[in-house]
Write an enzyme that holds these catalytic residues in place. Sequence first.
Site, PDB file in Angstrom:
ATOM      1  N   HIS A  51       0.879  -1.164   0.000  1.00 57.28           N
ATOM      2  CA  HIS A  51       0.000   0.000   0.000  1.00 57.28           C
ATOM      3  C   HIS A  51       0.919   1.216   0.000  1.00 57.28           C
ATOM      4  O   HIS A  51       2.065   1.138   0.458  1.00 57.28           O
ATOM      5  CB  HIS A  51      -0.896   0.014   1.241  1.00 57.28           C
ATOM      6  CG  HIS A  51      -1.892  -1.117   1.247  1.00 57.28           C
ATOM      7  ND1 HIS A  51      -1.885  -2.104   2.185  1.00 57.28           N
ATOM      8  CD2 HIS A  51      -2.895  -1.394   0.396  1.00 57.28           C
ATOM      9  CE1 HIS A  51      -2.862  -2.955   1.923  1.00 57.28           C
ATOM     10  NE2 HIS A  51      -3.490  -2.559   0.839  1.00 57.28           N
ATOM     11  N   ASP A  54       2.371   1.696   3.268  1.00 56.96           N
ATOM     12  CA  ASP A  54       3.338   0.671   3.693  1.00 56.96           C
ATOM     13  C   ASP A  54       4.733   1.132   3.255  1.00 56.96           C
ATOM     14  O   ASP A  54       5.726   0.911   3.942  1.00 56.96           O
ATOM     15  CB  ASP A  54       3.088  -0.688   3.012  1.00 56.96           C
ATOM     16  CG  ASP A  54       1.769  -1.330   3.400  1.00 56.96           C
ATOM     17  OD1 ASP A  54       1.372  -1.192   4.569  1.00 56.96           O
ATOM     18  OD2 ASP A  54       1.155  -1.982   2.525  1.00 56.96           O
TER      19      ASP A  54
HETATM   20  C1  XUL Z   1      -8.949  -6.360   0.632  1.00 59.08           C
HETATM   21  C2  XUL Z   1      -7.762  -6.694  -0.125  1.00 59.08           C
HETATM   22  C3  XUL Z   1      -6.679  -5.680  -0.082  1.00 59.08           C
HETATM   23  C4  XUL Z   1      -6.064  -5.436  -1.414  1.00 59.08           C
HETATM   24  C5  XUL Z   1      -4.970  -4.433  -1.428  1.00 59.08           C
HETATM   25  O1  XUL Z   1      -9.856  -7.376   0.712  1.00 59.08           O
HETATM   26  O2  XUL Z   1      -7.671  -7.754  -0.692  1.00 59.08           O
HETATM   27  O3  XUL Z   1      -5.695  -6.117   0.804  1.00 59.08           O
HETATM   28  O4  XUL Z   1      -5.528  -6.629  -1.898  1.00 59.08           O
HETATM   29  O5  XUL Z   1      -5.401  -3.161  -1.186  1.00 59.08           O
END
Ligand code: XUL
Length: 347
Positions: A51, A54
């Site tokens: 992210h 992150d």
């Molecule tokens: C939510 C999910 C997230 C995405 C990344 O369900 O899968 O972790 O993969 O934002």
Amino acid sequence: MAKTHAYRFCFGPWNISEGQDPYGPPTRPAKSFGWKLAQLKKHGFDAMMFHDDDAVPELDRKSEPQIRREANALKRRLDDLGIAAEMVAPRLWFAPETIDGAYTSNDAKCRRYAIDRSLRCIDIANWLGTDLIVLWLARADSYIRESKDAARGVDYLVEALERMLAHDGRVRIAIEPKPNEPMDHAYLPTIGHALAVAGLTSDPGRVGCLIESAHAILAGLDPADEIDFAMRFGKLWSVHLNDQNGLKYDQDRPFGNVSLRSAFDQVRALERHGYGKQGEYVCFDVHPFRTTKPEHWMDHLLNSRRTFLRLVEKVRSFDEKQTQKLIAARNYQALDQLVIEHLLGRA
Ligand code: XUL
Ligand code: MN
């Protein structure tokens, strides 16, 4: 089918989680990002997914030069370890500005925040050396149907995508659909929805998708069919393999832990269309069980990869000739048992 193709594997820092759920606190002490990165390296994974925060924690409070400095420092750290950044995803579900849906908020200021944050996320991706952005549209929906217009929601999404595509001529945006949770009904619940919206942008070739097994199951779909569908369009740029026991909350179980046969079908679909040959990674969006002790903290990831690789062998040794014969004879009952016997192995 290709016999020689080797896969590369990836996970995110959030996949080494501490065991909290909506009803209880963490069950394991938090580990630092450095520890997680070292584990990823030690266990032979190839890439990390991020992210935006992150990669650069608390980025809303930082200036652009500071964000660049931190992203560059992270890139050097990754380079030293020989680890790639697979993608960066804007976390559009934490900030007060995203309460009403980020890109699809009714508040123009909040929509602007979501777009600005996404552009910053693209910059971070560039500094980390990846052209892939993932959009999980966590809150793109309405709590109250009458408060929004889903058609206008599509317009807002297209507008946001256009801004991102214009910001960087090389960026590729993969939409990760999920039908519900945290919301009731997401605006883009399936790959079909994601690709339809991609088609409304001025550069559909740069808007693709990411399939998460659990999300497809939550939509009542077969993840293998979703994989086939996305790959038919050349649009499957990442996968979050995991498993899910029925239409409940998102479980992010180890890959294949509920349905080995569905996992086999997913691997077979990836194999038959050459997933990974254009540099795509196999990512596991899995979480340890709440009961997992700290000493077993990596096992859900290692087990998911082990199951995946064992299923690759199963796919490659599957009797495709016999399969074709049974298909020609429309003997699907025998085909069904052929799969089961193959997965069970020798008696
Ligand atoms: C939510 C999910 C997230 C995405 C990344 O369900 O899968 O972790 O993969 O934002
Ligand atoms: Mn995911």
